[in-house]
Design a protein around this motif. Structure first.
Motif, PDB file in Angstrom:
ATOM      1  N   ARG A 151       0.824  -1.194   0.000  1.00 27.92           N
ATOM      2  CA  ARG A 151       0.000   0.000   0.000  1.00 27.92           C
ATOM      3  C   ARG A 151       0.868   1.258   0.000  1.00 27.92           C
ATOM      4  O   ARG A 151       1.970   1.254   0.531  1.00 27.92           O
ATOM      5  N   PHE A 152       0.309   2.336  -0.548  1.00 25.91           N
ATOM      6  CA  PHE A 152       0.892   3.653  -0.351  1.00 25.91           C
ATOM      7  C   PHE A 152       0.671   4.008   1.123  1.00 25.91           C
ATOM      8  O   PHE A 152      -0.438   4.036   1.604  1.00 25.91           O
ATOM      9  N   GLU A 153       1.759   4.277   1.839  1.00 23.62           N
ATOM     10  CA  GLU A 153       1.628   4.661   3.253  1.00 23.62           C
ATOM     11  C   GLU A 153       2.582   5.801   3.550  1.00 23.62           C
ATOM     12  O   GLU A 153       3.788   5.692   3.263  1.00 23.62           O
ATOM     13  N   ALA A 179       2.745   8.763  -0.089  1.00 25.19           N
ATOM     14  CA  ALA A 179       4.157   8.415  -0.179  1.00 25.19           C
ATOM     15  C   ALA A 179       4.260   7.058  -0.869  1.00 25.19           C
ATOM     16  O   ALA A 179       3.471   6.157  -0.599  1.00 25.19           O
ATOM     17  N   TYR A 180       5.218   6.931  -1.778  1.00 25.79           N
ATOM     18  CA  TYR A 180       5.442   5.667  -2.460  1.00 25.79           C
ATOM     19  C   TYR A 180       6.100   4.678  -1.508  1.00 25.79           C
ATOM     20  O   TYR A 180       6.966   5.032  -0.724  1.00 25.79           O
ATOM     21  N   ASP A 186       9.500  12.240  -7.393  1.00 25.98           N
ATOM     22  CA  ASP A 186       8.104  11.860  -7.167  1.00 25.98           C
ATOM     23  C   ASP A 186       7.137  12.772  -7.915  1.00 25.98           C
ATOM     24  O   ASP A 186       5.925  12.600  -7.805  1.00 25.98           O
ATOM     25  N   THR A 187       7.644  13.738  -8.644  1.00 28.78           N
ATOM     26  CA  THR A 187       6.788  14.672  -9.372  1.00 28.78           C
ATOM     27  C   THR A 187       7.100  14.567 -10.861  1.00 28.78           C
ATOM     28  O   THR A 187       7.677  13.588 -11.312  1.00 28.78           O
ATOM     29  N   ASP A 247      11.380   6.233  -1.690  1.00 30.60           N
ATOM     30  CA  ASP A 247      10.578   5.488  -0.716  1.00 30.60           C
ATOM     31  C   ASP A 247      10.292   6.353   0.512  1.00 30.60           C
ATOM     32  O   ASP A 247      11.214   6.885   1.138  1.00 30.60           O
ATOM     33  N   GLY A 248       8.988   6.524   0.843  1.00 30.02           N
ATOM     34  CA  GLY A 248       8.597   7.193   2.079  1.00 30.02           C
ATOM     35  C   GLY A 248       8.523   8.705   2.000  1.00 30.02           C
ATOM     36  O   GLY A 248       8.077   9.347   2.959  1.00 30.02           O
ATOM     37  N   SER A 249       8.884   9.312   0.883  1.00 28.56           N
ATOM     38  CA  SER A 249       8.851  10.771   0.772  1.00 28.56           C
ATOM     39  C   SER A 249       7.446  11.206   0.359  1.00 28.56           C
ATOM     40  O   SER A 249       6.917  10.734  -0.635  1.00 28.56           O
TER      41      SER A 249
END
Lengths: 365, 372
Positions: free
Chosen positions: B41-43, B65-66, B110-111, B134-136
């Motif tokens: 999941r995206f978390e 966040a990915y 991420d953009t 990851d996580g950003s």
């Protein structure tokens, strides 16, 4: 003598006038026939929901209808607090006049009129406001508006009718959300989920799946998601898309039971190509074979602007109807008889020889 | 005979035991074997809607966040009533993202997406594939999204990302994706719900109707009698009885409850005990109780009537010839839409021979409440 007569005549005249002015009340009967002197039938809006920012005031109108075509409806208003009464959706009202406000009370923030009179057969609207203070924290706040219709006030048993509107306000912002799963599984209920209990071994096909969520946050929650039902071979039996079709709420601190039909009359009719009556949400017996079933819950909840949370859980239940249990017992009994008979038969054949373990078979001489 | 010898040699107790163990293990695997699926999941993930007014054009902000650090070429956003990605997607009524204007805030990689609107409820963000962090957390903003008009249900945005800039090649025409779809990298849904406006609504608003009297019609169109009754003189040899009727209906999806409040029959400090559990009428004992069924002992009352089928009587008041009363009890409840149903309430009062004299009265208030 004349003075006495005159005096007496005057007194009698005064007495006559007094008696004719004062009404004579009839003796009380068992019950009066004919219509009521004041209406005890009302129509209200059962619930209102608002999103109100801190420092904001909202003004709205509520309707009160008088269902009686002959008598006026006199209604007094009062804002009271409520909480949950159990695992269901029936509120528990706090009726005491001097009850302290709950932590989620809207009583300090609401203003509404004291009373209203509704003519016979008519509907009246009244305005009320909710003002949230500037420094009010984010979360859920709720109270109820009590509509007290003035009914009976004499006799051995007097009856009053009251309606209650629930008012929910969500103050946006960063909130504390926490729903914890306490139970999941098949749910046996004789009345579509109003009462019942979880079952692990069911002798009749369970009609409902239930899950119990404890709300430990500071907002009311209405989870949404789906439930998948699989048999012991992993085949999907059914997917229940609306696990909370009524958008039921878990109040603050409540362990709320959510139930849903495995198969409902609506889906059954729709699967046959018909148009279902949306007011009939009753369950029907699902088409299950005996065996072990797996229930998988995937539920989501989250307030606007806050993290979306997901609850994933799996549970099992057995469906063992009595006819299946009897059939299994019968099969085991038959197998036992066959095996015992077979072994005895074999033993008797062997006894005709000198067979001993390790020594082989030697025919008796 | 050879076969008998062969069989006898093989039916040794040890071999029988091994055979039984093998069958049991096979059954365990069959009955208790699970089917594990890995779900990423995206978390964390969240959705902010600037205005919750139904049908209004407003701004949506998806923050996420990915989870899987891999090359991502597209981010799919499908707006559905149901958040489960494996279920068919039903578009929220009234929702329209076809005029959405896109902006993003966060840091590369991420953009860098461009907006591609697939349908009124489907957005695809696409770019040249790049490895995500990851996580950003990153926020994707969409202006001019038209809110759904259905205020009775929440809706969801199903999020999924793919290596291909074209999204998923395996998405079904109904919007669902397979449980084991190899194209999908991460998944996740975010929830939202539009609120009720405070203007006059264009659809039928929820209502709750309630009436109580000596006799009422199931739809409360008329009532007869007065909202009180005199029972007469207490008699230790027989119960005093009376009935009243109430009718309830609602079109609210959560249904309703009716509760009763008030103290038991009292004359000053002298009370007639209420029956806390369902109990038969016993003349000569102090008893006060009610039920909502047809009774034969004493002969009074009636079973519920009317078209409404969702309403049920609470168990304590659902037993013929047994009566109970507890202040604050729920008498009747319905968990969904319930068309008019009429209930007949039977009251009994029994008294002991040495009951203290006085005029015993009670005022009972019936509350009709929408459920939550």
């Amino acid at each position: 003598m004349k003075r006495v007569t005159s005096f007496l005549s005057s007194a009698l005249a005064v007495l006559f006038v007094a008696v004719s002015v004062v009404p004579v009340s009839a003796a009380t009967n068992q019950t009066s026939s004919g219509g009521p002197s004041s209406s005890t039938g009302l129509s209200i809006q059962p619930r209102k929901n608002y999103v109100v920012n801190p420092g904001q005031t909202v003004t709205d109108r509520l309707q009160v209808g008088n269902l009686d075509e002959r008598a006026e409806l006199h209604v007094t208003f009062r804002v009271i607090d409520f909480t949950y009464g159990g695992q269901g959706g029936s509120p528990k009202l706090s009726l005491a006049q001097n009850a302290p406000p709950t932590p989620w009370s809207l009583r300090p923030f609401m203003k509404l009129p004291d009373s209203v009179t509704v003519p016979a057969g008519q509907t009246t609207q009244f305005s009320y406001s909710i003002s949230i203070p500037k420094n009010q924290g984010a979360g859920s706040y709720y109270s109820a508006i009590l509509y007290q219709a003035t009914g009976g006030n004499s006799g051995n048993v007097a009856l009053n009718a009251s309606g209650v509107s629930l008012v929910f306000v969500s103050v946006p912002g960063t909130v504390n959300e926490k729903l914890g799963l306490q139970k999941l599984g098949a749910y046996a209920s004789p009345n579509n989920g109003t009462t019942g209990q979880f079952v692990y071994i069911a002798t009749s096909a369970p009609e409902m799946i239930g899950y119990l969520l404890k709300n430990s946050g500071n907002v009311t929650e209405s989870p949404s998601g789906s439930i998948t039902l699989k048999d012991m071979f992993g085949r999907q039996v059914n997917t229940i898309g609306k696990t909370n079709g009524n958008q039921a709420l878990a109040l603050l601190g409540q362990a709320r039971l959510f139930t849903t039909c495995i198969e409902s009359k609506q889906t059954q009719v729709q699967s046959l190509g018909g148009t279902a009556n949306v007011t009939d949400t009753s369950c029907v017996k699902p088409h299950l074979f005996p065996g072990r079933y797996t229930v998988s819950l995937d539920a989501f909840y989250g307030q606007n602007g806050n993290q979306t949370h997901e609850i994933n859980a799996t549970a099992h239940f057995w469906y063992l109807p009595w006819w299946f249990i009897l059939a299994v017992i019968l099969v085991i009994a038959v197998l036992t008889v066959v095996i015992v008979w077979g072994k005895r038969r074999l033993a008797s054949v062997i006894r005709g020889t000198t067979y001993r373990t390790g020594f082989g078979i030697r025919r008796k001489r | 005979m050879q076969k008998v010898r062969w069989l006898a040699a093989r039916l040794s107790p040890q071999r029988l035991l091994y055979a039984q163990l093998a069958i049991m293990l096979l059954c365990c695997g069959l009955f208790f074997g699970g089917h594990a699926t890995a779900v990423v999941r995206f978390e964390p993930r969240s959705l902010y809607i600037n205005s919750s007014v139904p049908g209004a054009a407003t701004t949506y902000k998806v923050t996420m966040a990915y989870t899987t650090q891999t090359a991502v070429g597209s981010l799919d956003m499908l707006f559905c009533m149901d958040p489960i990605p494996y279920d068919p997607c039903v578009a929220p009524p009234g929702l329209d993202v076809s005029g959405a204007q896109y902006s993003e805030s966060g840091s590369a990689p991420d953009t860098g997406y461009t907006l591609q609107t697939e349908s009124p409820n489907h957005i695809l963000l696409t770019r040249n594939p790049a490895v995500v962090v990851d996580g950003s957390q990153v926020t994707y903003t969409f202006d001019n999204v038209v809110n759904p008009t259905d205020t009775s249900h929440s809706f969801a945005i199903r999020l999924s990302d793919y290596a291909s800039p074209s999204g998923s090649a395996n998405m079904q025409p109904d919007g669902s994706i397979g449980v084991n779809d190899l194209d999908t990298i991460d998944l996740g849904s975010v929830l939202a719900q539009v609120g009720e406006g405070i203007e006059i609504e264009t659809q039928v608003p929820p209502y709750l109707t309630f009436c109580i009297n000596h006799t009422v019609e199931p739809d409360c169109s008329s009532t007869e009698g007065e909202a009180y009754t005199d029972l007469g003189t207490l008699d230790p040899s027989k119960p005093l009885t009376t009935t009243s009727q109430m009718a309830v209906a609602t079109n609210a999806i959560n249904g309703y409850s009716v509760s009763i409040n008030g103290i038991t029959m009292a004359a000053g400090t002298n009370v007639i005990n209420a029956l806390t559990v369902p109990t038969v009428s016993a003349p000569g004992n102090n008893q006060f109780g009610i039920n909502l069924r047809a009774n034969t002992s004493p002969n009074m009352g009636a079973d519920p009537d009317g078209a409404g089928s969702a309403a049920v009587i609470s168990p304590s008041y659902d037993v013929p010839n047994e009566f109970a009363y507890n202040d604050g009890d729920t008498l009747v409840s319905a968990d969904s839409v319930a068309i008019g149903k009429r209930f007949t309430i039977s009251y009994i009062v029994n008294s002991s021979p040495n009951i203290k004299p006085g005029v015993y009265t009670t005022t009972l208030t019936y509350f009709a409440i929408g459920n939550f």
